[in-house]
Design an enzyme around this catalytic site. Structure first.
Site, PDB file in Angstrom:
ATOM      1  N   GLY A 268       0.799  -1.214   0.000  1.00 29.33           N
ATOM      2  CA  GLY A 268       0.000   0.000   0.000  1.00 29.33           C
ATOM      3  C   GLY A 268       0.833   1.265   0.000  1.00 29.33           C
ATOM      4  CG  HIS A 304      -1.019   2.859   8.272  1.00 31.61           C
ATOM      5  ND1 HIS A 304      -1.494   1.919   9.156  1.00 31.61           N
ATOM      6  CD2 HIS A 304       0.224   2.442   7.921  1.00 31.61           C
ATOM      7  CE1 HIS A 304      -0.581   0.979   9.324  1.00 31.61           C
ATOM      8  NE2 HIS A 304       0.475   1.269   8.576  1.00 31.61           N
ATOM      9  CD  GLU A 305       2.091   4.043   5.181  1.00 29.99           C
ATOM     10  OE1 GLU A 305       3.134   3.885   5.838  1.00 29.99           O
ATOM     11  OE2 GLU A 305       1.324   3.103   4.900  1.00 29.99           O
TER      12      GLU A 305
HETATM   13  N1  TRP Z   1       5.439  -0.503   6.557  1.00 29.51           N
HETATM   14  C1  TRP Z   1       4.481  -0.421   5.486  1.00 29.51           C
HETATM   15  C2  TRP Z   1       3.161  -0.021   6.123  1.00 29.51           C
HETATM   16  O1  TRP Z   1       2.497  -0.786   6.727  1.00 29.51           O
HETATM   17  C3  TRP Z   1       4.260  -1.662   4.737  1.00 29.51           C
HETATM   18  C4  TRP Z   1       5.383  -2.301   4.023  1.00 29.51           C
HETATM   19  C5  TRP Z   1       6.199  -3.250   4.461  1.00 29.51           C
HETATM   20  C6  TRP Z   1       5.680  -2.195   2.669  1.00 29.51           C
HETATM   21  N2  TRP Z   1       7.004  -3.739   3.480  1.00 29.51           N
HETATM   22  C7  TRP Z   1       6.677  -3.117   2.365  1.00 29.51           C
HETATM   23  C8  TRP Z   1       5.184  -1.397   1.683  1.00 29.51           C
HETATM   24  C9  TRP Z   1       7.136  -3.287   1.079  1.00 29.51           C
HETATM   25  C10 TRP Z   1       5.662  -1.558   0.405  1.00 29.51           C
HETATM   26  C11 TRP Z   1       6.618  -2.495   0.089  1.00 29.51           C
HETATM   27  O2  TRP Z   1       2.784   1.076   6.129  1.00 29.51           O
HETATM   28 ZN    ZN Z   2       2.255   0.326   8.580  1.00 30.12          ZN
END
Ligand code: TRP
Ligand code: ZN
Length: 884
Positions: A268, A304-305
């Site tokens: 996402g 979220h981000e």
């Molecule tokens: N940390 C990201 C979130 O939850 C998600 C995420 C983990 C991610 N690994 C990824 C996104 C690899 C893109 C590609 O917000």
């Molecule tokens: Zn996250």
């Protein structure tokens, strides 16, 4: 078979790093096929590491090593050991030293989309969880936190915009049309939060003044063509920033916040410090291109981000087993944000729907794992519904148990105590305990025990003593590696209703004071527990697990009459909706049984129609909520209640029930449809969204009738729609029926939207989820469509993912053609993009839930995949565990 069985990593083996990295100076000379990365590291021994004089081991994958210098001295091959995934320096000084490493990488060849890669003409990075090691040799683990500076050199006409984390501190021009930009991030961070983006990008800019009066520049970078689709994302960002100040006391900490939208992205979005990278689908929206659901998701994901800046970035994870520390907490925060922004009841129902169908299925299958897993082969396989959604439920339960105020004290303490650190789930729970004084020792089992607890409630009314005796029993099924479970600490929210629908007092035996609230949270801690409510003049109806207060399967025998009563009267909006779901499930499961016995059921509706009729005659301020009350449980949810899933019978039964409702209530659906089908400009506010959701739910019922009238309504809406919500909803009705203009409408839609990737994604999904026969052939044709590309994860999810996860009747066709098709695609994806391949493969994981024939067919495809010669870790782990 694979040549080497890949290693399993265990939580119990965790040790602190031997060396710490204080500063990282990166120098990128960008080139599509040959990028040169120079990394200068200040390294020192970790005083907290128990080890004596140890070697320095750095991670690195798919890198070409050009040179290494230690304190300015060139090393030669005899000074280090170079492996496929590591670089080891045996003799490093005891005192702090400087290491300079030069590597080369090929972003164009990187179809896995991890590390530095090309998305269309843009270069971008994705480092979580372990992608930084594909950029340079590094201690690529989250408990090594360093300060970064990044200099990017690139061709100015191809890459006019050069971005990285933090603040831009210098820029300059070079000869041969090149230029450079230098970035500095003043905050320590783990390598997984590093980001770089370069490309021909346009930017929407705005500003935000924080609660302490600091001005922050906000920038959203997209391709020029998409600049008119960024307003909603920008507004969402500002909403999120304000919300976090007001609800968690968290202020943003840099002068610049950047978001970049990229078309090739595995998930996402990603919370890189100061430079979030997003899947285009969570940024771009215009009323005519994005649905109301898209608008909501964008606001949720932007939130979220953004929230990760505190829960994830300022305070990060000690190791990847603690992933839910940041993800569960941040999902909980984005859920609360969305609940405040939209309708709390509707948001909760949407969350529980996803949890109960998809997370419960994960918990019940061979990939079940605790919220804090104990081991993994490939960490990318653990970005799961359990870690994210169940993890959020665990945080929510803490809030329920210690109260909103206690919870806020707990988060305040957490931010104060652990800012700048890499910590564990246990550190988080400790803060909650210390701040509230509530003992959460038994509660911690939610982090370590997998599986969905089953809660059985029996209620016994004692008329002579005007008392209600509740017996609550809990158990939890065995999961891989965990045959026996200890009882959980479960917050069980409960209400009691009088026959007229009013709430009764919740006084437990022995209490003198009446309990003040209408809902009471019982602490269920033992495998069997008794509660006696007194002062009840009449037999009450129990409304249990209100608001879905714990992620459990509830068993409470209730008659059709009781369910219908709760569906009409429960003041708890979640339980009211759920009573309707249970009622409908009973009706549909009865039909399933009748089909299984070869009967053709006469009437399919009865009690359900009556209940719906009452709901339809009500006066509803929240139309989205009404739309949910009128939506039958999904095939997935109904299937979960069956011993052996029969996808054909479930589909047929649900369609039959839906058609029966459409026939009997046609006039009501028609009236509601006309009332709410008003000409509108596509505003995104609760009222307009509610109208569209309700109207389109009604249209879906009317579509079941396949009447001239329904054909006319749907094609009229399709052609005159001013919002994507209206257009796609009517097209879905057309595609899932035998509308004479079906082919024409699909072509029209494609031609109109061919320049909008995200809309074309919807075009693929719509066809892939058509429940009529012949869909698999159409999906295979679409694989060859010029707009389809196996290298674009959004396309893969919208065609292959949609077919295998949202089209049970066709995917589970008796001849096994659906399974074979999926396996073919996974084999192709395995070498292109292992992360996406492994995610697609989970459609075959629940094979044990089906009949013998299907079991065999599914297993055969899993074995075929597990036996591949060059199987990736990602795919290997899912295939192997699914078979075990
Ligand atoms: N940390 C990201 C979130 O939850 C998600 C995420 C983990 C991610 N690994 C990824 C996104 C690899 C893109 C590609 O917000
Ligand atoms: Zn996250």
């Amino acid at each position: 078979m694979r040549e080497h069985t890949p290693n399993t990593v265990y939580l119990k083996d965790y040790t602190p790093p031997d060396y710490l990295i204080e500063t990282v100076d990166l120098f990128f000379e960008l080139d599509e096929e040959n990028t040169r990365v120079t990394s200068k590291l200040r390294i020192r021994r970790n005083p907290e590491s128990p080890g004596e004089h140890r070697e320095l081991e750095l991670d690195g994958e798919q890198l070409v090593l050009e040179s290494i210098r230690l304190n300015g001295r060139n090393l030669n091959a005899a000074d280090y050991r170079l492996g496929d995934e590591s670089l080891v320096l045996p003799g490093v000084p005891d005192r702090p030293f400087e290491l300079e490493i030069v590597t080369r990488i090929n972003p164009k060849a990187n179809t896995a989309l991890e590390g530095l890669y090309l998305s269309k003409d843009m270069l971008c990075t994705q480092c979580e969880a372990q992608g930084f090691r594909k950029i340079t040799y590094f201690a690529d683990r989250p408990d090594v936190m360093a300060k970064y500076t990044t200099t990017i050199v690139a061709d100015k006409s191809r890459y006019p915009v050069l971005l990285s984390n933090g603040n831009r501190i210098a820029t300059g021009e070079l000869k041969n049309g090149r230029h450079w930009v230098k970035w500095e991030d003043p905050f320590k961070k783990p390598s997984y939060l590093f980001a770089l983006v370069a490309g021909r990008l346009e930017c929407l800019e705005d500003r935000y003044v924080t609660c302490s009066g600091r001005e922050v520049t906000l920038q959203i970078f997209v391709e020029k063509h998409d600049l008119d689709k960024c307003d909603h994302a920008m507004q969402s960002l500002k909403n999120a920033m304000r919300w976090d100040e007001e609800n968690f006391g968290r202020e943003y900490d840099l002068d610049l916040y950047m978001i970049v939208a990229v078309g090739h992205f595995n998930m996402g979005a990603m919370e890189n410090k100061g430079l979030n990278v997003f899947n285009t689908k969570y940024v771009l929206a215009r009323p005519d291109t994005a649905t109301d659901a898209d608008y909501e998701h964008i606001e949720g994901v932007i939130g979220h981000e953004y929230f990760h800046n505190w829960t994830g970035n300022r305070i990060t994870c000690r190791d990847w087993f603690q992933l839910s520390l940041k993800e569960g907490l941040t999902v909980f925060r984005d859920q609360e944000f969305s609940a405040d922004r939209t309708s709390r009841a509707v948001k909760r129902i949407d969350e529980v729907n996803m949890l109960r169908t998809r997370q419960f299925a994960e918990d019940a299958g061979p990939l079940a794992h605790p919220v804090r897993p104990e081991s993994y082969i490939e960490i990318n396989n653990f970005y799961t519904l359990t870690v994210y959604e169940k993890g959020a439920e665990v945080v929510r339960m803490i809030q329920t148990l210690i109260g909103k105020e206690g919870f806020r004290k707990g988060t305040d303490l957490y931010f104060e105590r652990h800012d700048g650190q890499a910590v564990t789930c246990d550190d988080f729970v400790k803060c909650m305990e210390d701040a509230s004084g509530v003992d959460l020792a038994q509660f911690r089992l939610w982090y370590g025990q997998a599986g969905t607890p089953e809660v059985r409630i029996s209620a016994d009314y004692d008329a002579t003593n005007r008392a209600l005796n509740l017996t609550v029993r809990q158990s939890c099924p065995a999961t891989p590696g965990q045959p026996v479970k200890a009882p959980f600490h479960i917050p069980l929210a409960i209400g009691l209703l009088a026959p007229d629908g009013t709430e009764l007092p919740l006084r437990l035996d022995g209490e003198t004071e009446p309990f003040a609230q209408k809902t009471r949270v019982l602490d269920v801690k033992a495998s069997e527990q008794h509660f006696r409510f007194v002062g009840l003049a009449e037999k009450p109806v129990v409304s249990a697990l209100r608001g879905f207060s714990a992620p459990v399967r509830l068993h409470l025998d209730r008659s059709v009459e009781e369910l219908a009563f709760l569906f009409s009267h429960d003041p708890d909006p979640f339980n009211r909706w759920d009573a309707g779901q249970q009622l409908a499930s009973q009706v549909i499961l009865d039909l399933v049984d009748q089909y299984a016995e070869g009967e053709t059921p006469a009437a399919a509706d009865g009690p359900l129609t009556e209940a719906y009729r009452r709901v339809l005659s009500g006066n509803w301020p929240d139309l989205s909520y009404l739309a949910l009350l009128l939506t039958l449980p999904s095939e997935e949810y109904i299937s979960a209640a069956m011993k052996v899933i029969d996808p054909d019978a479930v589909h047929r039964a649900r369609q039959t029930a839906k058609l029966a409702l459409a026939r009997t209530l046609e006039a009501e659906f028609r009236r509601l449809y006309e009332t709410h089908h008003v000409d509108e400009a596509g505003r995104f506010d609760a009222e307009a969204v509610g109208r569209r959701r309700l109207k389109n739910a009604c249209l879906a019922y009317l579509g079941m009738l396949e009447s001239e009238e329904a054909y006319r309504l749907s094609v009229r809406q399709f052609r005159s729609a001013r919002t994507m919500t209206d257009q796609i909803s009517s097209l879905a009705v057309i595609v899932n029926g035998h509308h004479p203009e079906k082919a024409a409408c699909l072509t029209e839609f494609y031609e109109r939207w061919r320049a909008e990737d995200l809309v074309i994604d919807k075009w693929f999904t719509l066809q892939a989820t058509c429940h009529l026969p012949g869909t698999l052939d159409r999906v295979k044709e679409l694989l060859a469509h010029p707009a389809f590309d196996l290298k674009i994860p959004n396309r893969v999810c919208c065609l292959i993912g949609a077919f295998t996860q949202n089209n049970a009747v066709n995917f589970h066709a008796r001849d096994g053609a659906g399974y074979e098709f999926l396996a073919d695609q996974i084999i192709a994806l395995n070498s292109l993009n292992p992360q996406v391949a492994a995610r697609m493969l989970t459609a075959l994981t629940p094979w044990r839930r089906y009949d013998e024939d299907r079991q065999q067919l599914m297993r055969r495809q899993l074995q075929r995949i597990a036996g591949l010669e060059k199987v990736s870790k990602d795919v290997y782990e899912v295939a192997m565990k699914s078979l075990s």
